[in-house]
Design a protein around this motif. Structure first.
Motif, PDB file in Angstrom:
ATOM      1  N   PHE A 107      22.433  39.466  42.994  1.00  0.00           N
ATOM      2  CA  PHE A 107      22.626  40.507  41.984  1.00  0.00           C
ATOM      3  C   PHE A 107      23.568  40.014  40.900  1.00  0.00           C
ATOM      4  O   PHE A 107      24.547  39.317  41.190  1.00  0.00           O
ATOM      5  CB  PHE A 107      23.259  41.759  42.610  1.00  0.00           C
ATOM      6  CG  PHE A 107      22.411  42.457  43.632  1.00  0.00           C
ATOM      7  CD1 PHE A 107      21.398  43.325  43.258  1.00  0.00           C
ATOM      8  CD2 PHE A 107      22.643  42.252  44.993  1.00  0.00           C
ATOM      9  CE1 PHE A 107      20.627  43.974  44.207  1.00  0.00           C
ATOM     10  CE2 PHE A 107      21.877  42.892  45.945  1.00  0.00           C
ATOM     11  CZ  PHE A 107      20.861  43.756  45.562  1.00  0.00           C
ATOM     12  N   CYS A 108      23.315  40.404  39.639  1.00  0.00           N
ATOM     13  CA  CYS A 108      24.319  40.249  38.594  1.00  0.00           C
ATOM     14  C   CYS A 108      25.366  41.335  38.821  1.00  0.00           C
ATOM     15  O   CYS A 108      25.176  42.216  39.656  1.00  0.00           O
ATOM     16  CB  CYS A 108      23.674  40.379  37.213  1.00  0.00           C
ATOM     17  SG  CYS A 108      23.150  42.063  36.834  1.00  0.00           S
ATOM     18  N   ALA A 109      26.476  41.276  38.061  1.00  0.00           N
ATOM     19  CA  ALA A 109      27.570  42.220  38.307  1.00  0.00           C
ATOM     20  C   ALA A 109      27.102  43.668  38.186  1.00  0.00           C
ATOM     21  O   ALA A 109      27.343  44.496  39.063  1.00  0.00           O
ATOM     22  CB  ALA A 109      28.727  41.941  37.341  1.00  0.00           C
ATOM     23  N   LEU A 168      36.436  43.316  43.308  1.00  0.00           N
ATOM     24  CA  LEU A 168      36.717  42.259  42.333  1.00  0.00           C
ATOM     25  C   LEU A 168      35.958  42.485  41.024  1.00  0.00           C
ATOM     26  O   LEU A 168      36.520  42.395  39.934  1.00  0.00           O
ATOM     27  CB  LEU A 168      36.310  40.930  42.955  1.00  0.00           C
ATOM     28  CG  LEU A 168      37.051  39.763  42.375  1.00  0.00           C
ATOM     29  CD1 LEU A 168      37.982  39.189  43.417  1.00  0.00           C
ATOM     30  CD2 LEU A 168      36.089  38.712  41.881  1.00  0.00           C
ATOM     31  N   LEU A 169      34.667  42.786  41.133  1.00  0.00           N
ATOM     32  CA  LEU A 169      33.846  42.960  39.934  1.00  0.00           C
ATOM     33  C   LEU A 169      34.253  44.193  39.132  1.00  0.00           C
ATOM     34  O   LEU A 169      34.098  44.230  37.919  1.00  0.00           O
ATOM     35  CB  LEU A 169      32.359  43.051  40.305  1.00  0.00           C
ATOM     36  CG  LEU A 169      31.753  41.748  40.828  1.00  0.00           C
ATOM     37  CD1 LEU A 169      30.339  41.990  41.350  1.00  0.00           C
ATOM     38  CD2 LEU A 169      31.736  40.673  39.740  1.00  0.00           C
ATOM     39  N   ASP A 223      37.667  31.163  37.366  1.00  0.00           N
ATOM     40  CA  ASP A 223      37.983  31.900  36.128  1.00  0.00           C
ATOM     41  C   ASP A 223      37.653  33.392  36.269  1.00  0.00           C
ATOM     42  O   ASP A 223      36.946  33.953  35.431  1.00  0.00           O
ATOM     43  CB  ASP A 223      37.201  31.340  34.920  1.00  0.00           C
ATOM     44  CG  ASP A 223      37.495  29.872  34.686  1.00  0.00           C
ATOM     45  OD1 ASP A 223      38.627  29.443  35.008  1.00  0.00           O
ATOM     46  OD2 ASP A 223      36.597  29.154  34.205  1.00  0.00           O
ATOM     47  N   SER A 224      38.114  33.992  37.306  1.00  0.00           N
ATOM     48  CA  SER A 224      37.864  35.405  37.642  1.00  0.00           C
ATOM     49  C   SER A 224      36.394  35.841  37.627  1.00  0.00           C
ATOM     50  O   SER A 224      36.093  37.010  37.463  1.00  0.00           O
ATOM     51  CB  SER A 224      38.753  36.372  36.835  1.00  0.00           C
ATOM     52  OG  SER A 224      38.896  35.974  35.513  1.00  0.00           O
ATOM     53  N   THR A 225      35.470  34.875  37.811  1.00  0.00           N
ATOM     54  CA  THR A 225      34.079  35.284  38.080  1.00  0.00           C
ATOM     55  C   THR A 225      33.670  34.779  39.460  1.00  0.00           C
ATOM     56  O   THR A 225      34.169  33.758  39.944  1.00  0.00           O
ATOM     57  CB  THR A 225      33.070  34.728  37.051  1.00  0.00           C
ATOM     58  OG1 THR A 225      33.400  33.371  36.814  1.00  0.00           O
ATOM     59  CG2 THR A 225      33.067  35.512  35.764  1.00  0.00           C
ATOM     60  N   LEU A 226      32.750  35.521  40.069  1.00  0.00           N
ATOM     61  CA  LEU A 226      32.283  35.166  41.409  1.00  0.00           C
ATOM     62  C   LEU A 226      31.213  34.087  41.332  1.00  0.00           C
ATOM     63  O   LEU A 226      30.386  34.084  40.422  1.00  0.00           O
ATOM     64  CB  LEU A 226      31.680  36.399  42.085  1.00  0.00           C
ATOM     65  CG  LEU A 226      32.678  37.437  42.586  1.00  0.00           C
ATOM     66  CD1 LEU A 226      31.939  38.703  43.024  1.00  0.00           C
ATOM     67  CD2 LEU A 226      33.467  36.860  43.749  1.00  0.00           C
ATOM     68  N   GLY A 241      37.842  18.804  38.243  1.00  0.00           N
ATOM     69  CA  GLY A 241      38.607  19.453  37.176  1.00  0.00           C
ATOM     70  C   GLY A 241      38.552  20.969  37.227  1.00  0.00           C
ATOM     71  O   GLY A 241      39.358  21.647  36.589  1.00  0.00           O
ATOM     72  N   ASP A 242      37.582  21.536  37.972  1.00  0.00           N
ATOM     73  CA  ASP A 242      37.559  22.996  38.137  1.00  0.00           C
ATOM     74  C   ASP A 242      38.686  23.440  39.064  1.00  0.00           C
ATOM     75  O   ASP A 242      39.171  22.662  39.894  1.00  0.00           O
ATOM     76  CB  ASP A 242      36.227  23.448  38.791  1.00  0.00           C
ATOM     77  CG  ASP A 242      35.089  23.538  37.781  1.00  0.00           C
ATOM     78  OD1 ASP A 242      35.356  23.300  36.582  1.00  0.00           O
ATOM     79  OD2 ASP A 242      33.957  23.815  38.192  1.00  0.00           O
ATOM     80  N   GLU A 243      39.076  24.701  38.890  1.00  0.00           N
ATOM     81  CA  GLU A 243      39.989  25.314  39.862  1.00  0.00           C
ATOM     82  C   GLU A 243      39.275  26.510  40.457  1.00  0.00           C
ATOM     83  O   GLU A 243      38.846  27.389  39.718  1.00  0.00           O
ATOM     84  CB  GLU A 243      41.272  25.784  39.178  1.00  0.00           C
ATOM     85  CG  GLU A 243      42.227  24.645  38.904  1.00  0.00           C
ATOM     86  CD  GLU A 243      43.573  25.118  38.355  1.00  0.00           C
ATOM     87  OE1 GLU A 243      44.028  26.213  38.769  1.00  0.00           O
ATOM     88  OE2 GLU A 243      44.119  24.402  37.527  1.00  0.00           O
ATOM     89  N   ILE A 244      39.140  26.510  41.773  1.00  0.00           N
ATOM     90  CA  ILE A 244      38.466  27.658  42.399  1.00  0.00           C
ATOM     91  C   ILE A 244      39.372  28.278  43.458  1.00  0.00           C
ATOM     92  O   ILE A 244      40.264  27.624  44.007  1.00  0.00           O
ATOM     93  CB  ILE A 244      37.097  27.274  43.009  1.00  0.00           C
ATOM     94  CG1 ILE A 244      37.248  26.230  44.113  1.00  0.00           C
ATOM     95  CG2 ILE A 244      36.130  26.811  41.940  1.00  0.00           C
ATOM     96  CD1 ILE A 244      35.936  25.930  44.840  1.00  0.00           C
ATOM     97  N   GLU A 245      39.123  29.560  43.701  1.00  0.00           N
ATOM     98  CA  GLU A 245      39.851  30.260  44.757  1.00  0.00           C
ATOM     99  C   GLU A 245      38.869  30.658  45.835  1.00  0.00           C
ATOM    100  O   GLU A 245      37.782  31.153  45.539  1.00  0.00           O
ATOM    101  CB  GLU A 245      40.523  31.523  44.188  1.00  0.00           C
ATOM    102  CG  GLU A 245      41.262  32.316  45.256  1.00  0.00           C
ATOM    103  CD  GLU A 245      41.695  33.715  44.805  1.00  0.00           C
ATOM    104  OE1 GLU A 245      41.799  33.958  43.580  1.00  0.00           O
ATOM    105  OE2 GLU A 245      41.912  34.552  45.694  1.00  0.00           O
TER     106      GLU A 245
END
Ligand code: SF4
Ligand SMILES: [Zn+2]
Ligand SMILES: [Zn+2]
Lengths: 324, 66
Positions: free
Chosen positions: A21-23, A216-217, B39-42, B52-56
């Motif tokens: 799914f997209c957000a 989170l989303l 970058d605060s996206t899933l 070079g990426d930073e992930i959590e």
């Protein structure tokens, strides 16, 4: 991976539905799952006043957020357990969320209401913190709901919570607990008055990973940090075990829980031990009726023990055995 | 790339490029038990992450660690 609905890039994969799914469409998916749980189990209607038990974690803030979005009359209730900085930060998360959503939040503290925190209670009674904590939460959530005139108490239990509980109850064949495990616990009445408020779990159709992704989303600022008392929690070991099975065959959790509700729960109904309730002779709360003399509820007994120990000083501690 | 793990907070290095699934496998983490954030996206399992990426990697099972 593409969104099942719009074919745009997916940000969440839900393997048991074999879908990405997209957000935007993930949020729709979450709303639909919650609506379906509310309908399937006849949890409540838009006229009901709902009290949502909020811990500041992702699940309770997510369920509150979803119910507000769906147009329900949902007030939050935060109980300060007095667990140092963790309680401070989790309270901030609850208060911050309420402010951003302009939602009503009731805040009470265990220390103000009863004179002890969860760590103090554990020290005084010599019991593991989570057992006293659970007892306090059940008691205070119900008391607040009745005092403030709410119809239903909502908790953020998700599919993983329910499966872990079921797994533990089966491992130990706790047939009385199996008889009571359900997404809705009906209210109980004593002498014409509600004594135990109706309890519901609207997130049972969502895995914990989905509620985390939702929070989170939606930009919900929940507390990621864990309660410092949680170490060695058996519930968590069960969650990990079932999650390994889910990873290998997606849908396992859903199958275990909903299969139980459809095909097995009824068989344990007679074991639930839901006998007659009477009022506690000390505080008036509902408590099971035993044959011998007057009934004092387990909350009052624990509180009295803590008060006695405080006056006498704590007991000599023997080496603490692990609870099994 | 830098991989940030939670509860307790710590950081490890993983060489890229890799898929999210490969990074988790290398760290011995069950994908169903975590969310992966850049970058605060899933990110999903098949997304690629670069040097070079930073992930959590955030655990989702309460009481959990990763
Ligand atoms: S981990 Fe135990 S002590 Fe901490 S909030 Fe949960 S039940 Fe209470
Ligand atoms: Zn979409
Ligand atoms: Zn009582």
């Amino acid at each position: 991976m593409k969104c099942r609905v719009c074919r745009g890039p997916a940000v969440v994969d839900v393997r048991r539905h074999n879908a990405g799914f997209c957000a935007e469409h993930f949020i729709d998916h979450v709303h639909r799952q919650v609506e379906r749980a509310i309908d399937d189990f006849r949890m409540f209607s838009p006229e009901d006043r709902l009290l949502v038990a909020v811990s500041g974690g992702k699940d309770s803030l997510a369920v509150w957020d979803i119910l507000l979005d769906l147009g329900y009359d949902a007030t939050g209730f935060y109980l300060d357990l007095g667990i140092g900085g963790y309680s401070e930060r989790s309270k901030q998360a609850a208060v911050g969320f309420a402010q951003r959503r302009a939602a009503k939040l009731i805040v009470r503290s265990l220390a103000d209401e009863h004179g002890f925190s969860v760590p103090e209670l554990a020290r005084l009674t010599g019991r593991v913190p989570c057992s006293g904590c659970g007892l306090n939460k059940r008691y205070e959530f119900n008391r607040a709901a009745l005092q403030e005139g709410f119809d239903v108490l909502v908790t953020g239990h998700n599919l993983d919570d329910e499966v872990a509980t079921l797994f533990g109850n089966v491992l130990h064949w706790n047939v009385d607990m199996l008889g009571r495990q359900a997404p809705v616990l009906e209210e109980r009445v004593i002498g014409g008055d509600v004594a135990l408020v109706r309890k519901v779990k609207p997130l049972v159709r969502l895995a914990e990973r989905e509620t985390a992704a939702y929070a989170l989303l939606r930009g919900i600022d929940y507390i990621v940090e864990e309660c410092p008392m949680v170490a060695g929690n058996t519930q968590h070991r069960y969650k990990e075990a079932v999650t390994l099975l889910e990873e290998a065959s997606p849908g396992t959790k859903h199958q275990m829980y909903f299969g139980f509700l459809q095909r097995a729960a009824q068989r344990f109904a007679g074991d639930a031990g839901e006998g007659r309730l009477v009022r506690c002779s000390s505080c008036g709360a509902a408590t099971p009726a035993w044959d011998d003399g007057e009934a004092v509820c387990s909350f009052c007994r624990t509180k009295a023990l803590a008060q006695r120990r405080r006056e006498q000083g704590p007991p000599e501690r023997k080496s603490r055995r692990r609870r099994r | 790339m830098k991989v940030r793990l939670r509860n307790p907070d710590r950081e490890v290095e993983v060489t890229g490029p890799k898929t999210v699934a490969e990074v988790l496998a290398e760290l011995g983490i069950v994908p169903e038990a975590v969310l992966v954030i850049r970058d605060s996206t899933l990110l999903t399992r098949d997304d690629r992450v670069e040097e070079g990426d930073e992930i959590e990697v955030r655990p989702v099972l309460s009481g959990g660690s990763a």
